[in-house]
Design a protein around this motif. Structure first.
Motif, short mmCIF file in Angstrom:
data_model
loop_
_atom_site.label_atom_id
_atom_site.label_comp_id
_atom_site.label_asym_id
_atom_site.label_seq_id
_atom_site.Cartn_x
_atom_site.Cartn_y
_atom_site.Cartn_z
N ILE A 65 8.64 4.90 0.14
CA ILE A 65 8.26 5.72 -0.92
C ILE A 65 8.97 5.17 -2.24
N LEU A 66 10.25 4.65 -2.18
CA LEU A 66 11.17 4.41 -2.97
C LEU A 66 10.68 3.25 -3.93
N TYR A 67 9.66 2.34 -3.38
CA TYR A 67 9.29 1.35 -4.09
C TYR A 67 8.08 1.94 -5.01
N GLU A 68 7.68 3.11 -4.99
CA GLU A 68 6.84 3.71 -5.76
C GLU A 68 7.44 4.46 -7.09
N SER A 69 7.09 3.91 -8.09
CA SER A 69 7.79 4.46 -9.41
C SER A 69 7.71 6.01 -9.60
N ASP A 70 6.40 6.69 -9.27
CA ASP A 70 6.48 8.12 -9.31
C ASP A 70 6.44 9.08 -7.90
N TYR A 71 7.42 8.39 -7.20
CA TYR A 71 7.28 9.07 -6.03
C TYR A 71 7.96 10.38 -5.86
N LYS A 72 8.83 10.76 -6.62
CA LYS A 72 9.29 12.31 -6.97
C LYS A 72 7.93 13.24 -7.31
N THR A 73 7.16 12.78 -8.04
CA THR A 73 5.96 13.51 -8.36
C THR A 73 4.96 13.50 -7.26
N ARG A 74 4.62 12.38 -6.75
CA ARG A 74 3.66 12.14 -5.67
C ARG A 74 4.07 12.85 -4.57
N ILE A 89 1.06 -1.29 -0.02
CA ILE A 89 0.11 0.02 0.12
C ILE A 89 0.92 1.18 0.17
N PRO A 90 0.94 2.11 -0.98
CA PRO A 90 1.59 3.34 -0.97
C PRO A 90 1.38 4.33 0.20
N LEU A 91 2.57 4.71 0.47
CA LEU A 91 2.37 5.62 1.67
C LEU A 91 1.28 6.65 1.82
N ASP A 92 1.25 7.44 0.74
CA ASP A 92 0.09 8.46 0.82
C ASP A 92 -1.25 7.84 0.70
N ARG A 93 -1.46 6.67 0.23
CA ARG A 93 -2.69 5.87 -0.01
C ARG A 93 -3.20 5.71 1.82
N ARG A 94 -2.22 5.10 2.71
CA ARG A 94 -2.64 4.77 3.88
C ARG A 94 -3.20 5.98 4.75
N ALA A 95 -2.68 7.24 4.45
CA ALA A 95 -3.11 8.39 5.03
C ALA A 95 -4.47 8.68 4.29
N GLU A 96 -4.53 8.42 3.23
CA GLU A 96 -5.72 8.67 2.42
C GLU A 96 -7.08 8.01 2.94
N ILE A 97 -6.70 6.70 3.23
CA ILE A 97 -7.70 5.69 3.73
C ILE A 97 -8.33 6.37 5.04
N ALA A 98 -7.13 6.75 6.06
CA ALA A 98 -7.61 7.16 7.35
C ALA A 98 -8.48 8.56 7.17
N ASN A 99 -8.05 9.47 6.20
CA ASN A 99 -8.82 10.86 6.05
C ASN A 99 -10.23 10.43 5.47
N ASN A 100 -10.28 9.55 4.48
CA ASN A 100 -11.90 9.10 3.87
C ASN A 100 -12.64 8.53 4.99
#
Length: 422
Positions: free
Chosen positions: A146-155, A88-99
């Motif tokens: 986040i280094l496991y995410e290909s677009d981490y620099k953008t995200r 689960i991407p790092l930002d997605r974890r926080a998104e789950i909590a916020n949603n």
């Protein structure tokens, strides 16, 4: 015109008084939402030990924590960021909590130090600027997911988890949930120290991206060091994972009760000190599994020394005298008991594991014999009895029966209080 305005005013007051109780009720009835985040997962193993991976330990404790909350807190909604071995991407974890509009976010991790096999102990973290190089290294390791995410620099807006300069963003950050987060972290460490008997590494702050993006009180728990051989074995054991989950659960109960009192002036949440709710039955079951071989030897010795029917006769005597499970009373009041141990086989009345206690009862559940002591409809009396036997049975906990069937202990306590106050 004045009379018309006065009528409007009266109508507004009337509707305000009529609807206000329902508004209050809806607020009170709203579930308390807690999001439990098992760190890492899938192709991200987290820290690696000699015999295990961090992602597995994290998930095991997270699921046990959620199970405890669901079983004991019907007014709490538990949301997991993951319930299996997936990434689960790092930002997605926080998104789950916020949603989920969570009231609390608990992220569970396991610590590690390269080339150091002596560091051990549990710590709890909140969002903030790392005040030491050691704290910064912990944040770097956890953020490196986040280094496991290909677009981490953008995200993540160019954030580099391995660059100290990137963490400057946390220096002037104002977190409005900071005091609540620190308080919960302190409660968790208190339980780790006193209940779980773990080395206390304290409460710390560091720049964790997963906490930065979570819009609620949030903590990150480091259960222990997978790099420490002894601690790694403990983290992977049934007893270890259950004990740690129960420690976090007890802290959660304390936090939730304080939150409810702060919001409404009262709370129905029972403090762990009152119910010992954190002592899960799994602890006894796990210990039973660990002692299976020794138990077989003891039972074989008993069989050799006594007629084979002796244990069975003992069981029958208990059945004839009403000593098996139950707890049924004439007025239907709940009966409280102290569960002291669990066995896969019935025990003789003089079994050393009973430690000399008389009038011990048992009930059968899940193919196990669960032994109890101190049966009473008076909850306060059972509390006092539990304190008396605590030196001999430190993992004992209170359960309840109603009409001969096991029931939710929190509900039983509420019923006891209502009848007492009549």
């Amino acid at each position: 015109m004045k009379l018309y305005k006065r009528h409007i005013l009266y109508i507004c007051i009337y509707f305000g008084l009529f609807f206000s109780p329902f508004c209050i009720t809806s607020v009170e009835a709203k579930d308390f939402v807690v999001v439990i985040d098992a760190g890492h997962g899938g192709h991200d193993p987290g820290a690696l030990g000699k015999i295990s991976k961090e992602k597995t330990i994290n998930l095991n404790v997270a699921l046990k924590l959620g199970k405890q909350i669901k079983r004991n807190c019907p007014d709490v909604k538990v949301v997991y960021t993951r319930e299996r071995d997936v990434f689960i991407p790092l930002d997605r974890r926080a998104e789950i909590a916020n949603n989920a509009k969570a009231d609390l976010f608990i992220s569970i991790h396991t610590n590690s130090v390269a080339n150091n096999r002596t560091a051990k102990g549990a710590s709890t973290w909140t969002l903030g600027l790392a005040k030491s190089d050691a704290n910064l290294e912990v944040a770097k390791r956890e953020n490196s997911v986040i280094l496991y995410e290909s677009d981490y620099k953008t995200r993540y807006a160019g954030f580099n988890p391995n660059s100290a300069e990137s963490y400057i963003i946390f220096e002037f950050m104002q977190d409005k949930y900071m005091s609540q987060s620190v308080h919960l972290a302190s409660l968790v460490q208190k339980e780790f120290r006193h209940t779980c008997k773990r080395a206390d590494r304290g409460v710390h702050q560091a720049g964790f991206l997963v906490l930065k993006a979570s819009a609620m009180p949030s903590i990150l728990v480091e259960l222990g060091f997978i790099s420490h051989p002894e601690e790694e074995r403990y983290l992977n054991s049934e007893v270890g994972s259950t004990t740690l989950a129960n420690g976090i659960f007890r802290a959660f109960l304390s936090y939730k009760r304080e939150h409810e009192i702060r919001m409404t002036g009262s709370s129905r949440t029972i403090l762990p000190e009152e119910t010992d709710a954190g002592r899960a039955e799994e602890t006894n079951t796990a210990q039973e599994k660990a002692d299976t071989t020794r138990e077989k030897v003891n039972l074989l010795r008993e069989t050799a020394q006594k007629p084979a029917a002796s244990v069975t006769n003992n069981t029958r005597t208990k059945q004839n005298t009403g000593k098996v499970s139950g707890g049924q009373t004439d007025n239907g009041s709940p009966v409280f008991k102290i569960q002291i141990l669990t066995s896969s086989r019935p025990l003789a009345s003089n079994d050393k594991r009973l430690k000399g206690l008389k009038d011990v009862e048992y009930y059968q559940e899940g193919g196990l014999y669960k032994y109890t002591y101190g049966s009473s409809t008076d909850y306060n009396k059972v509390i006092r009895t539990k304190r008396e036997i605590a030196p001999k049975f430190k993992d004992a906990f209170i359960i309840a029966f109603k009409n001969g069937k096991k029931t939710n202990v929190s509900a039983a306590i509420e019923e006891f209080k209502k009848k007492r106050n009549k």
